[in-house]
Design an enzyme around this catalytic site. Structure first.
Site, PDB file in Angstrom:
ATOM      1  CD1 TRP A 249      -1.935  -1.684   1.956  1.00 11.61           C
ATOM      2  CD2 TRP A 249      -2.681  -1.496   0.091  1.00 11.61           C
ATOM      3  NE1 TRP A 249      -3.005  -3.000   1.620  1.00 11.61           N
ATOM      4  CE2 TRP A 249      -3.002  -2.684  -0.190  1.00 11.61           C
ATOM      5  CE3 TRP A 249      -3.099  -0.389  -1.603  1.00 11.61           C
ATOM      6  CZ2 TRP A 249      -4.732  -3.423  -0.480  1.00 11.61           C
ATOM      7  CZ3 TRP A 249      -4.461  -1.026  -2.190  1.00 11.61           C
ATOM      8  CH2 TRP A 249      -4.648  -2.558  -1.540  1.00 11.61           C
TER       9      TRP A 249
ATOM     10  CG  ASP B  47      -2.614   4.938   4.329  1.00 11.07           C
ATOM     11  OD1 ASP B  47      -3.938   4.702   4.909  1.00 11.07           O
ATOM     12  OD2 ASP B  47      -2.503   3.570   3.408  1.00 11.07           O
TER      13      ASP B  47
ATOM     14  CE  LYS C 261      -8.092  -2.391   5.946  1.00 12.73           C
ATOM     15  NZ  LYS C 261      -7.684  -3.589   5.137  1.00 12.73           N
TER      16      LYS C 261
END
Lengths: 353, 353
Positions: A103, A170, A194
């Protein structure tokens, strides 16, 4: 049917009352005789949802009015683009990125389309098995970007560097899981799916004073300032995901806030890591010091036992334990809503195996 | 509590069984013992949802495999940016836009950030009270962009021009409401929150052969080709909105498809427009020939009667009838899921007023 023990890496388990309340809101929202799905986003009932969803984030993070909270569509992947559009200077723009996983690498790839990117630290050559710590970031950069938790490899930044530029993080996979001084960040973003809700909405927390300085002609929908000016209603927001996120954060606030969630997450992670360390059949992918509280990625030392182990955890009612397709093995995601009992069930399966 | 007669302009009324089935899926999806909100978007249960949601659009639109269907986050406003990023040439890019309202104007404003934009027709000077028809679009343009229905003013394109370039249409507010030869378009987009689901997801239908020719280094999340390559799972999709959209389109397909929906929509619009034309107290904002089947925007000729009229329709259980804040008056949105009975209730209020 009994609920499963859901270790899914995301979208993932949420508090049961979020499911119940959000399902009820679809049938009749606030007793107004209409579904949450069929009301205007400018109706007073939904404006109240958005206002409170923005306010609760500031309370939970203990942030002052220097910060604004936005709920945007498009996913964290869109933030890979919005961050450089808003923060990287159009003339000789230059940003520093920390490469801790796929990511982070995705964010780097997109930022390069906007200007110069220096990767100040990377563990790619070691399969992202640790978080690089030996780097400095000077004032020559427009901003520094890092990824606080790396779901695939099970690593997590335990502390954040002092940098001489803007600090962008992030936090998609560990937001609201542990106490942090959130005021050390200038911009935080996180896909909701999440710890803070279902898929379809992305949280952005941004310090207002950093905006409007890139010198770029930013498309309106990608411009944080435009979203702030319209109080996160620049365009029709993802109504249901925002509401379910609010319910998730209310559940967190009503159950002791981030401090209490962190204590529960520490207990869950300790239980599982202790079993992995004790049990000669298993090992983690990553270095001990960088182990994530959110995602415990591990593997069997003897791959020939895979089928038997898979049968054992499935028989125990466990779901979502397979590792990411890029590295295989197993990944137990211990997000806020996962109960300790589910971890105990997994540990018992491992002990008895 | 009785259901209201919901004339909201969007998000708007959806079929009742969409509310019931989607609420049930949040409690237990497909009987798997997990909520739709907590399963991986890569689980077989959700992949089946996405596959069918993409397939049903092609069936309903009668499109062949030259076209691809995507469900994206970010809203139709993000398409104002993705369209020029993907279709306007980086060298001497030039596009033609039709200006029929504030949404069309919004698309124009964003396109200008990418290249040259010619507004080939505009009714702005006449308060967008009609749809311009007297224009041609030649091959010097990279594409032509129009908005098929203008919710605020209650106008609708009854036919589409033959253009000598790519044909792009924002169908957010009348998609799936009437039969069209959809193969006349190269790219169609639509925010879901009118005729095809709740807020939070945007439909894109694109002819594959038009992509990859702009010469731009497109950010991945804004690149249609990347989304196509990943079968609309480039990043985590907005799971719940996609599922609710699928339910909405299944309801449409199971109730006669677009042809039957159009017949119902024609009947609803006829009932209301006939009353407006008959009743000396009311008038529409727009020219008769361009009247929308979806949004009937009208006003009282005598503004002093406003309070009394507002009290009358509210007492009849009607909701969402206020006009857009930019022009005032009233707007009765007659989207697919609104029953004829609701229109009859409104017409009765107008008759008795």
């Amino acid at each position: 049917m009994n609920k499963k023990h859901n270790f899914s890496a995301g979208p993932c388990i949420l508090p049961q009352d979020v499911f119940e309340k959000s399902a009820q809101a679809i049938l009749d929202f606030n007793g107004i005789g209409l579904s949450l799905l069929e009301i205007s986003h400018r109706s007073k009932d939904f404006v109240a949802v958005m206002d409170e969803a923005r306010a609760i984030v500031k309370r939970l993070m203990n942030l002052n009015d220097d910060y604004e909270v936005l709920y945007l569509g498009g996913g964290a992947s869109l933030q890979f683009v919005m961050v450089p559009f808003n923060l990287m200077k159009s003339e000789n723009g230059k940003a520093a990125y920390l490469d801790t996983g796929v990511w982070a690498a995705g964010a780097i790839k997109e930022a390069k389309k906007f200007g110069s990117v220096d990767v100040v630290g990377s563990s790619k050559e070691d399969n992202y098995s640790y978080v690089p710590k030996d780097y400095t970031v000077g004032s020559e950069y427009d901003y520094f970007h890092c990824t606080s938790n790396n779901t695939i490899y099970g690593t997590q930044m335990k502390s954040f560097p002092k940098v001489d530029t803007l600090m962008v993080c992030d936090m998609s996979s560990d937001i609201f899981s542990r106490e942090l001084d959130f005021s050390q960040f200038d911009l935080i973003y996180a896909g909701a799916q999440k710890n803070m809700g279902p898929a379809g909405v992305t949280l952005v927390v941004v310090k207002k004073e950093i905006l409007g300085k890139s010198g770029r002609d930013i498309p309106s929908i990608l411009d944080y300032s435009q979203h702030i000016a319209k109080e996160s209603m620049y365009n029709t927001p993802p109504v249901f995901p925002v509401y379910a996120s609010l319910l998730t954060l209310q559940h967190l606030e009503n159950n002791g806030g981030i401090a209490a969630a962190e204590a529960r997450n520490q207990a869950k992670a300790k239980l599982l890591y202790e079993e992995i360390d004790r049990n000669p059949l298993f090992e983690t992918f990553c270095k001990k010091e960088d182990r994530s509280l959110m995602n415990v990625s591990f593997r069997l030392l003897d791959e020939s036992k895979k089928e038997a182990f898979d049968n054992a955890w499935k028989a125990a009612g466990i779901s979502g334990l397979n590792g990411h397709r890029s590295i295989g093995g197993y990944r137990a995601s211990l997000y806020n809503a996962l109960p300790l009992e589910s971890v105990q069930v997994l540990v018992d399966v491992m002990k008895n195996f």
